[in-house]
Design a protein around this motif. Structure first.
Motif, PDB file in Angstrom:
ATOM      1  N   GLN A  35       0.787  -1.218   0.000  1.00 20.86           N
ATOM      2  CA  GLN A  35       0.000   0.000   0.000  1.00 20.86           C
ATOM      3  C   GLN A  35       0.828   1.282   0.000  1.00 20.86           C
ATOM      4  OE1 GLN A  35      -1.943   0.790   3.768  1.00 20.86           O
ATOM      5  NE2 GLN A  35      -1.175  -1.109   4.611  1.00 20.86           N
ATOM      6  N   MET A  36       1.922   1.359   0.749  1.00 19.17           N
ATOM      7  CA  MET A  36       2.734   2.573   0.757  1.00 19.17           C
ATOM      8  C   MET A  36       4.036   2.403  -0.011  1.00 19.17           C
ATOM      9  SD  MET A  36       1.981   4.158   4.560  1.00 19.17           S
ATOM     10  CE  MET A  36       1.069   2.921   5.477  1.00 19.17           C
ATOM     11  N   THR A  37       4.206   1.222  -0.636  1.00 23.87           N
ATOM     12  CA  THR A  37       5.364   0.932  -1.488  1.00 23.87           C
ATOM     13  C   THR A  37       6.659   1.410  -0.843  1.00 23.87           C
ATOM     14  OG1 THR A  37       3.844   1.400  -3.333  1.00 23.87           O
ATOM     15  CG2 THR A  37       6.080   0.847  -3.899  1.00 23.87           C
ATOM     16  N   VAL A  38       6.890   1.006   0.400  1.00 20.47           N
ATOM     17  CA  VAL A  38       8.073   1.477   1.117  1.00 20.47           C
ATOM     18  C   VAL A  38       9.363   0.960   0.483  1.00 20.47           C
ATOM     19  CG1 VAL A  38       6.889   1.795   3.329  1.00 20.47           C
ATOM     20  CG2 VAL A  38       7.839  -0.452   2.753  1.00 20.47           C
ATOM     21  N   GLY A  39       9.280  -0.118  -0.304  1.00 15.89           N
ATOM     22  CA  GLY A  39      10.470  -0.649  -0.945  1.00 15.89           C
ATOM     23  C   GLY A  39      11.062   0.286  -1.980  1.00 15.89           C
ATOM     24  N   ALA A  40      10.298   1.279  -2.410  1.00 13.86           N
ATOM     25  CA  ALA A  40      10.783   2.209  -3.420  1.00 13.86           C
ATOM     26  C   ALA A  40      11.650   3.327  -2.821  1.00 13.86           C
ATOM     27  CB  ALA A  40       9.600   2.827  -4.173  1.00 13.86           C
ATOM     28  N   TYR A  41      11.626   3.447  -1.495  1.00  9.83           N
ATOM     29  CA  TYR A  41      12.450   4.474  -0.850  1.00  9.83           C
ATOM     30  C   TYR A  41      13.881   3.960  -0.656  1.00  9.83           C
ATOM     31  CZ  TYR A  41       8.185   7.053   0.471  1.00  9.83           C
ATOM     32  OH  TYR A  41       7.007   7.753   0.453  1.00  9.83           O
ATOM     33  N   PRO A  42      14.870   4.841  -0.584  1.00  9.95           N
ATOM     34  CA  PRO A  42      16.258   4.406  -0.352  1.00  9.95           C
ATOM     35  C   PRO A  42      16.427   3.624   0.946  1.00  9.95           C
ATOM     36  CG  PRO A  42      16.187   6.706  -1.063  1.00  9.95           C
ATOM     37  CD  PRO A  42      14.772   6.298  -0.814  1.00  9.95           C
ATOM     38  N   TRP A  43      15.597   3.905   1.927  1.00  3.88           N
ATOM     39  CA  TRP A  43      15.691   3.224   3.217  1.00  3.88           C
ATOM     40  C   TRP A  43      14.789   1.990   3.295  1.00  3.88           C
ATOM     41  CZ3 TRP A  43      10.656   3.678   4.420  1.00  3.88           C
ATOM     42  CH2 TRP A  43       9.978   4.833   4.018  1.00  3.88           C
ATOM     43  N   GLY A  44      14.124   1.644   2.210  1.00 13.20           N
ATOM     44  CA  GLY A  44      13.139   0.571   2.247  1.00 13.20           C
ATOM     45  C   GLY A  44      13.709  -0.778   2.659  1.00 13.20           C
ATOM     46  N   ALA A  45      14.888  -1.157   2.124  1.00 13.63           N
ATOM     47  CA  ALA A  45      15.463  -2.472   2.429  1.00 13.63           C
ATOM     48  C   ALA A  45      15.861  -2.564   3.903  1.00 13.63           C
ATOM     49  CB  ALA A  45      16.680  -2.714   1.538  1.00 13.63           C
ATOM     50  N   ALA A  46      16.448  -1.497   4.440  1.00  9.67           N
ATOM     51  CA  ALA A  46      16.847  -1.500   5.850  1.00  9.67           C
ATOM     52  C   ALA A  46      15.619  -1.568   6.756  1.00  9.67           C
ATOM     53  CB  ALA A  46      17.660  -0.246   6.156  1.00  9.67           C
ATOM     54  N   PHE A  47      14.571  -0.897   6.359  1.00  9.78           N
ATOM     55  CA  PHE A  47      13.320  -0.912   7.132  1.00  9.78           C
ATOM     56  C   PHE A  47      12.741  -2.326   7.150  1.00  9.78           C
ATOM     57  CE2 PHE A  47       8.773   1.024   7.276  1.00  9.78           C
ATOM     58  CZ  PHE A  47       8.669   0.694   8.624  1.00  9.78           C
ATOM     59  N   HIS A  48      12.728  -2.961   6.004  1.00 10.45           N
ATOM     60  CA  HIS A  48      12.180  -4.316   5.916  1.00 10.45           C
ATOM     61  C   HIS A  48      12.980  -5.282   6.791  1.00 10.45           C
ATOM     62  CE1 HIS A  48      11.352  -8.256   3.927  1.00 10.45           C
ATOM     63  NE2 HIS A  48      10.137  -7.761   3.946  1.00 10.45           N
ATOM     64  N   LYS A  49      14.302  -5.160   6.771  1.00 11.99           N
ATOM     65  CA  LYS A  49      15.154  -6.027   7.595  1.00 11.99           C
ATOM     66  C   LYS A  49      14.902  -5.773   9.089  1.00 11.99           C
ATOM     67  CE  LYS A  49      19.972  -7.490   8.259  1.00 11.99           C
ATOM     68  NZ  LYS A  49      19.918  -7.457   9.718  1.00 11.99           N
ATOM     69  N   ALA A  50      14.735  -4.526   9.467  1.00 13.27           N
ATOM     70  CA  ALA A  50      14.482  -4.199  10.876  1.00 13.27           C
ATOM     71  C   ALA A  50      13.156  -4.792  11.351  1.00 13.27           C
ATOM     72  CB  ALA A  50      14.494  -2.687  11.060  1.00 13.27           C
ATOM     73  N   LEU A  51      12.161  -4.791  10.494  1.00 17.29           N
ATOM     74  CA  LEU A  51      10.861  -5.368  10.875  1.00 17.29           C
ATOM     75  C   LEU A  51      11.006  -6.850  11.211  1.00 17.29           C
ATOM     76  CD1 LEU A  51       8.537  -3.700   8.191  1.00 17.29           C
ATOM     77  CD2 LEU A  51       8.427  -3.328  10.660  1.00 17.29           C
ATOM     78  N   GLN A  52      11.761  -7.576  10.403  1.00 15.31           N
ATOM     79  CA  GLN A  52      11.956  -9.010  10.660  1.00 15.31           C
ATOM     80  C   GLN A  52      12.851  -9.242  11.872  1.00 15.31           C
ATOM     81  OE1 GLN A  52      13.085 -11.555   7.487  1.00 15.31           O
ATOM     82  NE2 GLN A  52      11.181 -11.267   6.356  1.00 15.31           N
ATOM     83  N   ASP A  53      13.936  -8.472  11.955  1.00 21.59           N
ATOM     84  CA  ASP A  53      14.889  -8.664  13.058  1.00 21.59           C
ATOM     85  C   ASP A  53      14.210  -8.399  14.408  1.00 21.59           C
ATOM     86  OD1 ASP A  53      16.820  -9.268  11.226  1.00 21.59           O
ATOM     87  OD2 ASP A  53      17.841  -7.325  11.349  1.00 21.59           O
ATOM     88  N   ASP A  54      13.437  -7.344  14.496  1.00 20.27           N
ATOM     89  CA  ASP A  54      12.806  -6.994  15.776  1.00 20.27           C
ATOM     90  C   ASP A  54      11.748  -8.023  16.162  1.00 20.27           C
ATOM     91  OD1 ASP A  54      14.425  -4.831  15.619  1.00 20.27           O
ATOM     92  OD2 ASP A  54      12.839  -3.329  15.416  1.00 20.27           O
ATOM     93  N   ASP A  55      11.022  -8.519  15.176  1.00 12.93           N
ATOM     94  CA  ASP A  55       9.988  -9.529  15.452  1.00 12.93           C
ATOM     95  C   ASP A  55      10.599 -10.821  15.990  1.00 12.93           C
ATOM     96  OD1 ASP A  55       7.399 -10.858  15.304  1.00 12.93           O
ATOM     97  OD2 ASP A  55       8.193 -11.861  13.524  1.00 12.93           O
ATOM     98  N   SER A  56      11.843 -11.107  15.644  1.00 14.13           N
ATOM     99  CA  SER A  56      12.482 -12.373  16.028  1.00 14.13           C
ATOM    100  C   SER A  56      13.207 -12.297  17.363  1.00 14.13           C
ATOM    101  CB  SER A  56      13.478 -12.801  14.935  1.00 14.13           C
ATOM    102  OG  SER A  56      12.811 -13.041  13.716  1.00 14.13           O
TER     103      SER A  56
END
Length: 556
Positions: free
Chosen positions: A474-495
């Motif tokens: 919905q917000m296509t966060v992967g298109a931002y320069p910080w998108g990949a780091a954000f995605h990794k942080a979401l998984q890392d914090d959940d684990s």
């Protein structure tokens, strides 16, 4: 829930999620009227729904009206204790994680059948998960809950789901790629309900196709949903806008339905729902207008749930490149008078949101400096970004009320007025909730739009993961320069297993989201209500909106 001693560390993660549930619970007032007579087990409960279900297959749904129907006819491996966010047994009687947290073993109820007469067992569980994991391109777009939580399909890199093994008829193992705070609570969501493999094969449940901004659903999702729940599907009359369920007299659970039939009458207009209740056309409805609460509390049985939701304004820079500039997104936020909006448009008990999770969820950052209403700063930021004449297309839903958004048009108009006051030219784009709005926004087609989320269970991942884990969503966060780091942080914090460390990590992530990323604009949290006539009791209000209408007692 029995847990093996060797699984202590993983159990800590699961148990900490349960501990959080005490922050989100409803208590029913037992002094409410119980009507003037004995309950009628042959009664029909007529309930006013705020919108049409997008589909009858909850796996492809993300809307509350589909889930409202699904909760009556389907069951998951786990469920939630009525009135709380606490995980409870459902089709599984117990469960335990392996030492590394990557294998979960579930003991299943025996003697359970789907309403088409076929057996529920470990094979059926595995066939459900195989079906969910094996989606075509359209299905991968439509099954938002699976993608947001499992992270992919068919063994894709990074996918959480790794397989299902039927150890025997009453024991099943589900394998995942990493420990996660969302297990096993995730399996209590309607989208992960157990459905009849026979019916899904017969009516081509995976035969979904894309069409325009929406989908063409197969026969199963339109007219043949089959579960194990206390109610079973009878009909969906689209002309008369009613969905009818009947009691499952062969239900294997101890809490059999206390009504013979439930009819959902789709009445999008809130005033019309109120009039229908007053006239006796319906017996209850969800999301009454807050201005009506005093009179409904006096004349009917009004229940107010805790505020366990977030209303936000989504932004998508891929649709509107002007939004790529953080200063533009910040300007749009500073321009909104959220204090006034909450006071004028939302019920007593509503709060201005400062981040994308409610304040009762661990990981909420209390030290964040909130964005204040500052139209002068908004103008300054737009000028600095070279966007003083910014134009934006702003979507809002029609024909619906949501727990976090009682009157979408009024909230839209309040924000539109604020944006126009700082020079932004707004092009309104109203759209029916079940007529393209949900699919259009979730597919990332809207530059700016109103949306919200009611917590499914009490973890920060349930909010942040559903908003942002799909980089193309919905917000296509992967298109931002910080998108990949954000995605990794979401998984890392959940684990993170340790509760305290996990909460600290999410506090830091929330700070980054609000100060460095700002992919959307959190607006508010508000307490939704549900109301029944005086002759109806027995329905326990839920902070998750997980009410069980089959427990209704309708007096004669």
């Amino acid at each position: 829930m029995p847990v093996t001693k060797t699984a202590a560390t993983v159990a800590l993660l699961a148990a900490s999620a349960l501990a959080l549930t005490s922050c989100a619970s409803s208590k029913r007032d037992d002094n409410k009227s119980t009507g003037n007579g004995k309950s009628d087990t042959n009664a029909t409960l007529n309930f006013g729904a705020a919108g049409a279900p997008a589909t009858l297959d909850p796996f492809y749904a993300s809307d509350g009206e589909t889930f409202r129907v699904s909760r009556e006819i389907f069951e998951g491996l786990v469920g939630f204790k009525p009135g709380t966010a606490e995980v409870a047994p459902r089709l599984a009687t117990s469960w335990s994680p392996s030492k590394d947290g990557k294998t979960w073993t579930f003991k299943l109820k025996t003697g359970v059948k789907f309403t088409d007469g076929t057996p529920f067992n470990a094979d059926a569980v595995c066939k459900n998960f195989k079906r969910m994991d094996s989606q075509n391109k359209a299905g991968q777009t439509a099954s938002e809950y699976w993608l947001a939580n499992m992270g992919g399909y068919n063994g894709a890199d990074g996918e959480l789901y790794q397989g299902c093994v039927a150890k025997n008829a009453a024991t099943v193992q589900i394998k995942i790629s990493r420990p996660t705070s969302k297990f096993p609570a995730l399996l209590g969501l309607p989208s992960f309900s157990m459905q009849s493999p026979t019916a899904m094969d017969k009516y081509d449940a995976n035969g979904i196709k894309a069409q325009g901004q929406g989908f063409v659903y197969p026969a199963y999702a339109n007219a043949h949903p089959v579960g194990t729940g206390p109610m079973k599907f009878q009909s969906y009359d689209k002309t008369n806008k009613t969905v009818t369920l009947v009691r499952n007299d062969d239900y294997a659970g101890s809490d059999k339905a206390t009504v013979k039939k439930i009819v959902f009458s789709i009445i999008p207009d809130e005033t019309a729902r109120k009039q229908a209740l007053a006239s006796g056309q319906i017996d209850g409805y969800d999301l009454p207008n807050p201005v009506d609460w005093p009179s409904l509390k006096k004349d009917d049985n009004l229940e107010i749930r805790p505020a366990f939701n977030i209303l936000y304004l989504g932004l998508n820079a891929k649709v509107d490149p002007d939004l790529k500039d953080l200063r533009v997104r910040q300007a749009l936020y500073y321009a909104i008078n959220r204090d006034q909006l909450v006071k004028s448009q939302l019920p007593t008990g509503a709060n201005v949101a400062t981040q994308f999770i409610p304040s009762t969820v661990a990981g909420f950052n209390k030290s964040l400096t909130p964005y204040k209403y500052d139209p002068a700063k908004a103008k300054s930021l737009l000028k600095a970004a070279g966007k003083s004449n910014l134009k934006i297309t702003f979507w809002y839903p029609t024909e619906v009320s949501r727990p976090y958004m009682p009157a979408p048009d009024k909230i839209f108009n309040a924000i539109k007025s604020d944006w126009e006051a700082v020079g932004v030219k707004v092009t309104p784009k109203p759209m029916p909730w079940a007529g393209g709005y949900v699919t259009g926004t979730q597919n990332g087609n809207a530059a700016a739009y109103l949306m919200g989320w009611t917590g499914d269970y009490n973890t920060p991942d349930n909010f942040l993961g559903n908003f942002f884990s799909d980089p193309k969503g919905q917000m296509t966060v992967g298109a931002y320069p910080w998108g990949a780091a954000f995605h990794k942080a979401l998984q890392d914090d959940d684990s993170i297993v340790d509760e305290s460390q996990r909460a600290t990590a999410y506090e830091q992530l929330n700070k980054k989201i609000m100060e460095q990323y700002l992919p959307g604009l959190p607006i508010s949290s508000s307490p939704p209500a549900i109301v029944f006539s005086k002759k109806v009791t027995g329905v326990v209000p839920s902070p998750l909106t997980d009410e069980h209408l089959w427990t209704a007692k309708v007096s004669k």
